[in-house]
Design an enzyme around this catalytic site. Structure first.
Site, PDB file in Angstrom:
ATOM      1  N   GLY A  23     -80.186  68.896 -42.514  1.00  0.00           N
ATOM      2  CA  GLY A  23     -80.744  68.102 -41.423  1.00  0.00           C
ATOM      3  C   GLY A  23     -81.227  69.041 -40.324  1.00  0.00           C
ATOM      4  O   GLY A  23     -81.245  70.247 -40.492  1.00  0.00           O
ATOM      5  N   GLY A  26     -77.644  70.493 -39.312  1.00  0.00           N
ATOM      6  CA  GLY A  26     -76.521  70.853 -40.174  1.00  0.00           C
ATOM      7  C   GLY A  26     -76.846  70.643 -41.630  1.00  0.00           C
ATOM      8  O   GLY A  26     -77.882  70.099 -41.979  1.00  0.00           O
ATOM      9  N   LYS A 139     -88.061  55.541 -39.410  1.00  0.00           N
ATOM     10  CA  LYS A 139     -89.166  56.026 -40.259  1.00  0.00           C
ATOM     11  C   LYS A 139     -88.592  56.252 -41.655  1.00  0.00           C
ATOM     12  O   LYS A 139     -87.358  56.357 -41.795  1.00  0.00           O
ATOM     13  CB  LYS A 139     -89.774  57.312 -39.689  1.00  0.00           C
ATOM     14  CG  LYS A 139     -88.806  58.435 -39.470  1.00  0.00           C
ATOM     15  CD  LYS A 139     -89.466  59.600 -38.719  1.00  0.00           C
ATOM     16  CE  LYS A 139     -88.441  60.671 -38.411  1.00  0.00           C
ATOM     17  NZ  LYS A 139     -88.956  61.696 -37.514  1.00  0.00           N
ATOM     18  N   ASN A 142     -85.667  58.526 -42.347  1.00  0.00           N
ATOM     19  CA  ASN A 142     -84.318  58.225 -41.839  1.00  0.00           C
ATOM     20  C   ASN A 142     -83.697  57.028 -42.523  1.00  0.00           C
ATOM     21  O   ASN A 142     -82.783  56.397 -41.988  1.00  0.00           O
ATOM     22  CB  ASN A 142     -84.376  57.953 -40.323  1.00  0.00           C
ATOM     23  CG  ASN A 142     -84.610  59.235 -39.558  1.00  0.00           C
ATOM     24  OD1 ASN A 142     -84.403  60.326 -40.092  1.00  0.00           O
ATOM     25  ND2 ASN A 142     -85.082  59.113 -38.331  1.00  0.00           N
ATOM     26  N   ASP A 155     -79.301  58.676 -39.681  1.00  0.00           N
ATOM     27  CA  ASP A 155     -79.723  59.759 -38.794  1.00  0.00           C
ATOM     28  C   ASP A 155     -80.085  59.269 -37.417  1.00  0.00           C
ATOM     29  O   ASP A 155     -81.235  59.280 -37.004  1.00  0.00           O
ATOM     30  CB  ASP A 155     -80.918  60.499 -39.392  1.00  0.00           C
ATOM     31  CG  ASP A 155     -80.865  61.941 -38.899  1.00  0.00           C
ATOM     32  OD1 ASP A 155     -81.559  62.781 -39.433  1.00  0.00           O
ATOM     33  OD2 ASP A 155     -80.071  62.166 -37.957  1.00  0.00           O
TER      34      ASP A 155
HETATM   35  C1  LIG Z   1     -74.721  57.690 -39.754  1.00  0.00           C
HETATM   36  O1  LIG Z   1     -75.457  58.813 -40.173  1.00  0.00           O
HETATM   37  C2  LIG Z   1     -75.555  59.862 -39.311  1.00  0.00           C
HETATM   38  C3  LIG Z   1     -74.935  59.938 -38.052  1.00  0.00           C
HETATM   39  C4  LIG Z   1     -75.111  61.070 -37.262  1.00  0.00           C
HETATM   40  C5  LIG Z   1     -75.903  62.104 -37.732  1.00  0.00           C
HETATM   41  C6  LIG Z   1     -76.132  63.344 -36.941  1.00  0.00           C
HETATM   42  O2  LIG Z   1     -76.419  64.358 -37.499  1.00  0.00           O
HETATM   43  N1  LIG Z   1     -76.052  63.240 -35.587  1.00  0.00           N
HETATM   44  C7  LIG Z   1     -76.333  64.277 -34.700  1.00  0.00           C
HETATM   45  C8  LIG Z   1     -76.194  65.619 -35.070  1.00  0.00           C
HETATM   46  C9  LIG Z   1     -76.488  66.606 -34.151  1.00  0.00           C
HETATM   47  C10 LIG Z   1     -76.924  66.289 -32.867  1.00  0.00           C
HETATM   48  C11 LIG Z   1     -77.060  64.944 -32.507  1.00  0.00           C
HETATM   49  C12 LIG Z   1     -76.770  63.947 -33.419  1.00  0.00           C
HETATM   50  C13 LIG Z   1     -76.516  62.051 -38.972  1.00  0.00           C
HETATM   51  C14 LIG Z   1     -76.337  60.921 -39.760  1.00  0.00           C
HETATM   52  N2  LIG Z   1     -76.940  60.768 -41.012  1.00  0.00           N
HETATM   53  C15 LIG Z   1     -77.609  61.726 -41.691  1.00  0.00           C
HETATM   54  O3  LIG Z   1     -77.730  62.872 -41.345  1.00  0.00           O
HETATM   55  C16 LIG Z   1     -78.248  61.227 -42.967  1.00  0.00           C
HETATM   56  C17 LIG Z   1     -78.218  62.224 -44.063  1.00  0.00           C
HETATM   57  S1  LIG Z   1     -76.632  62.857 -44.392  1.00  0.00           S
HETATM   58  C18 LIG Z   1     -75.832  61.689 -45.393  1.00  0.00           C
HETATM   59  C19 LIG Z   1     -76.364  61.417 -46.765  1.00  0.00           C
HETATM   60  C20 LIG Z   1     -75.861  60.325 -47.453  1.00  0.00           C
HETATM   61  N3  LIG Z   1     -76.282  59.990 -48.672  1.00  0.00           N
HETATM   62  C21 LIG Z   1     -77.226  60.749 -49.276  1.00  0.00           C
HETATM   63  N4  LIG Z   1     -77.805  60.595 -50.504  1.00  0.00           N
HETATM   64  C22 LIG Z   1     -78.727  61.600 -50.672  1.00  0.00           C
HETATM   65  C23 LIG Z   1     -78.744  62.409 -49.550  1.00  0.00           C
HETATM   66  C24 LIG Z   1     -77.781  61.868 -48.639  1.00  0.00           C
HETATM   67  C25 LIG Z   1     -77.346  62.226 -47.344  1.00  0.00           C
END
Ligand SMILES: COc1ccc(C(=O)Nc2ccccc2)cc1NC(=O)CCSCc1cnc2[nH]ccc2c1
Length: 279
Positions: A23, A26, A139, A142, A155
């Protein structure tokens, strides 16, 4: 007995598997929580990176918002933990991966398939808006697909509690931004960038267009995209049915007040026609 390192100590609960993706901040891995044999996605965020990007507060707020959300079309954040260097997010694993890959492979979705997705998105957004959460970054990239083909908004890197007031600049594609977020503030030069949940209605219209046409409605050079968004200047191709075109035109409305509310999106003939009850 080998002394567990801090890494295995915290991850001891989890068996970490293949990388699922990278991402903004991370890496994400498939993981299994040993106690209950529970498959999940483990997102690893590095504290130094978050500090440099000054988003630690956002992550904390996000974790607080997300931990209380529970909806079949919203990717679940089950929990989090951290060690000296990293924050770990324990996320739901979506068995059929990223929706945009399915969209690119199919070129564009059939109207029944697109209508099913729009109905699920509307249901998820109604849930989020009732909790005064604006997603702001709807989008295809996400949205993930669960094992039964259901979609899951994810995301929430940009979600805020309504009403929001954007301070950080937007990076990434402009395609999904509503006029009130691309246009310089209303009269008086004051950068009135306040907006509310209706930004997600605009993005739902952009998403619907992209599902049916295979590309975003305002895709152009950055300058032209700004201008076309500000005027809702788009053309819907002839192969799109009149009902679908009607709904797109009721969502891609410059004035947020005049966008079709979610309650009416789910009752729109195009959605109702394609969504068999209880599907
Ligand atoms: C509720 O969700 C999220 C909540 C928070 C954050 C996040 O990173 N917050 C943040 C970070 C840093 C600064 C500010 C805010 C990310 C997500 N969600 C994802 O990142 C989706 C892909 S990861 C999961 C996942 C699942 N199932 C899959 N199947 C195939 C791939 C895949 C990938």
């Amino acid at each position: 007995i080998p002394q567990p390192s801090p890494k295995t100590l915290h991850l001891g609960l989890f068996e970490v598997g293949k990388p699922l993706g990278k991402g903004k901040f991370g890496r994400v891995y498939l993981a299994r929580e040993r106690q209950h044999n529970f498959i999940c996605a483990l997102k690893v965020l590095h504290k130094t990176e978050l500090q440099q990007a000054r988003v630690e507060k956002q992550v904390r707020r996000e974790i607080e918002i997300q931990s209380n959300l529970c909806h079949p079309n919203v990717l679940k954040l089950y929990g989090h933990f951290h060690d000296s260097k990293r924050i770990f997010l324990v996320l739901e694993f979506a068995g059929r991966g990223e929706l945009y890959k399915h969209l690119r492979k199919a070129g564009r979705f059939s109207e029944p398939r697109a209508a099913g997705y729009i109905a699920q998105m509307a249901s998820a957004l109604r849930y989020l808006h009732r909790k005064h959460v604006i997603h702001r970054d709807i989008k295809p990239e996400n949205i993930l697909v669960g094992i039964h083909g259901e979609i899951k908004i994810s995301d929430f890197g940009w979600s805020v509690h309504a009403p929001g007031n954007r301070r950080t600049t937007i990076c990434g594609t402009l395609d999904y931004l509503p006029p009130e977020m691309v246009k310089p503030g209303g009269g008086g030069g004051s950068e009135d960038r306040s907006y509310d949940e209706k930004v997600d209605l605009w993005s739902l219209g952009v998403l619907m267009y992209e599902f049916l046409v295979g590309e975003a409605p305002f895709e152009d050079t950055p300058v032209m995209t700004h201008r076309r968004i500000a005027r809702a200047d788009m053309t819907v191709p002839a192969f799109v049915s009149p009902e679908a075109k009607d709904l797109i035109h009721k969502l891609l409305v410059v004035d947020p007040k005049n966008r079709l509310p979610l309650e009416q999106v789910v009752q729109h003939p195009w959605v109702v026609k394609h969504c068999v009850k209880g599907e």
